[in-house]
Design an enzyme around this catalytic site. Structure first.
Site, PDB file in Angstrom:
ATOM      1  CD  GLU A 108      -2.580   1.260   2.643  1.00 42.20           C
ATOM      2  OE1 GLU A 108      -3.165   2.326   2.938  1.00 42.20           O
ATOM      3  OE2 GLU A 108      -2.598   0.250   3.375  1.00 42.20           O
ATOM      4  CG  ASP A 122      -1.945   9.846   6.704  1.00 33.19           C
ATOM      5  OD1 ASP A 122      -2.522   8.770   6.529  1.00 33.19           O
ATOM      6  OD2 ASP A 122      -1.548  10.577   5.777  1.00 33.19           O
TER       7      ASP A 122
END
Length: 265
Positions: free
Chosen positions: A48, A59
């Site tokens: 990924e 994130d």
């Protein structure tokens, strides 16, 4: 190879697939290519590749630091496709994880074309819901690319069904609400979320957010089709100024987690 085939092959062998995340362009474009190829050697089944973005919503701190480093070094969209192309030569399935804004501004047809030409398998789009993804889904299907959408413990049964129906490749199950990062334990709702998502029609469900060691990967791999690990892999690259040292330590961690993810059910 398509991600669905990779996951199905892993499951047929009696274990989960191991999906490893890296931030594109960190520490440099060349280093991220080396790191990705090292992950392949360490036992990762699917890569990924994170597209660095200036306004991330999913994130955690470690991945944000890596993304910021890549942005400060001037990472470009073309670099993403270059990394995909180089890593795809190993035969690994590689997905790009990106917020939708870069795709929208470049044009979904353009992005799908370039990703397919580079050998990419598709996109994971954490901030895009299926109801607003018709253009991307159409462009991806025309290019035989995966479109992976996310579900969370808070998702209603109706939301799970919509997401399962719209996803191609697998459904990404966020094991807990919030951003990515290291966790001491996997959320107790994770197994239930996987079961609910399958009941809603998903063929494959992979779990991410919080999986950071072999024990957790082994635990998740007992009920999920795939185990997604990001922060634990990126952390040594962020903490070591010498890329060679960071990549070597990353490999050790990835090998250990691979053993956990690939543990027999």
């Amino acid at each position: 190879m398509k991600t669905a085939t990779v996951i199905d092959n892993a499951n047929a062998a009696g274990h989960a697939a191991f999906i490893g995340y890296l931030t594109a362009g960190f520490p440099t474009v060349a280093d991220s290519i080396t790191a990705a190829k090292t992950l392949v050697d360490a036992g990762v089944d699917i890569i990924e590749l994170g597209f660095p973005y200036s306004d991330p919503t999913m994130d955690g701190a470690i991945i944000q630091r890596a993304a910021q480093g890549a942005l400060e070094r001037g990472i470009h969209r073309a670099d993403i496709f270059h990394i995909v192309e180089e890593v795809a030569k190993t035969g690994i399935s590689i997905l790009v994880m990106t917020y939708y804004n870069p795709v929208f501004h470049y044009g979904v047809e353009n992005f799908a074309r370039d990703l397919q030409n580079a050998g990419g398998a598709g996109l994971i789009t954490p901030d895009l819901i299926p109801e607003e993804a018709a253009d991307w889904i159409a462009a991806a299907d025309a290019r035989d690319l995966d479109h992976v959408f996310l579900v969370a413990p808070s998702s209603s049964d109706a939301r799970l069904a919509i997401t399962a129906n719209a996803s191609r490749g697998f459904v990404y199950a966020a094991s807990r609400m919030g951003t990515t990062g290291l966790r001491d334990s996997i959320d107790t709702h994770s197994a239930d979320l996987v079961a609910r998502t399958r009941a809603a029609g998903a063929e494959r469900v992979c779990v991410g957010i919080g999986v950071s060691n072999a024990a957790q990967a082994r635990e998740v791999g007992q009920y999920a089709d795939g185990v997604i690990v990001g922060t634990a892999i990126v952390k040594p690259l962020v903490e070591n100024t010498d890329p060679k040292v960071g990549i070597a330590k990353m490999r050790e961690i990835a090998v250990d987690i691979a053993n956990g993810a690939h543990a027999a059910r």
